[in-house]
Enzyme design. Sequence first.
Site, PDB file in Angstrom:
ATOM      1  CB  CYS A  39      -0.934   0.009   1.203  1.00  0.00           C
ATOM      2  SG  CYS A  39      -0.035   0.043   2.757  1.00  0.00           S
ATOM      3  CG  ASP A  41      -0.295   3.202   4.177  1.00  0.00           C
ATOM      4  OD1 ASP A  41      -0.307   3.996   3.227  1.00  0.00           O
ATOM      5  OD2 ASP A  41      -1.321   2.731   4.683  1.00  0.00           O
ATOM      6  CB  CYS A  64      -4.821   3.172   6.210  1.00  0.00           C
ATOM      7  SG  CYS A  64      -4.323   1.798   7.258  1.00  0.00           S
ATOM      8  CB  CYS A 108      -2.897  -1.702   8.917  1.00  0.00           C
ATOM      9  SG  CYS A 108      -3.933  -1.773   7.452  1.00  0.00           S
TER      10      CYS A 108
HETATM   11 FE1  FES Z   1      -1.421   0.466   4.331  1.00  0.00          FE
HETATM   12 FE2  FES Z   1      -3.153   0.124   6.254  1.00  0.00          FE
HETATM   13  S1  FES Z   1      -3.558   0.218   4.135  1.00  0.00           S
HETATM   14  S2  FES Z   1      -1.011   0.142   6.423  1.00  0.00           S
END
Ligand code: FES
Length: 138
Positions: A39, A41, A64, A108
């Site tokens: 993702c 992140d 997120c 996550c």
């Molecule tokens: Fe990337 Fe939650 S969607 S850490």
Amino acid sequence: MPSEWSLYSEKVMEHFRNPRNVGGMENPDGVGHVGNPTCGDIMELYLKIKDNIITDAKFKTFGCGAAIATSSMVTEMVKGKRIEEALGISNKAVAEALDGLPPIKMHCSVLAEEAVKSAIDDYIAKSKGKDSKVESNP
Ligand code: FES
């Protein structure tokens, strides 16, 4: 309230809205940088460690809501713990402390677990040669 919010526990929403320990830290003893390649992140975790005990923790998370909530929770969980204990905190334990995460968001919470390990690894690496008796894999 949108129906998808019911996926999340009250505790997740509370930590998302009012995250604890957000921000940087002057002269941290250990810094963890981790990211989720899927993702994109990113989480950074800063630790103050004295006599192998984590005395303070701060984080910056570009991610997120679940990543922010788990970052917030893990900073609360590690404070006051010996580094050996903190290394034993699993992503599942962080999610449980938040009264659970939807299965689709469990990944996550892995950021939080990995950030603690990364920050402690950094601390151990910096401590080498400073008479440290810390073991990275107890
Ligand atoms: Fe990337 Fe939650 S969607 S850490």
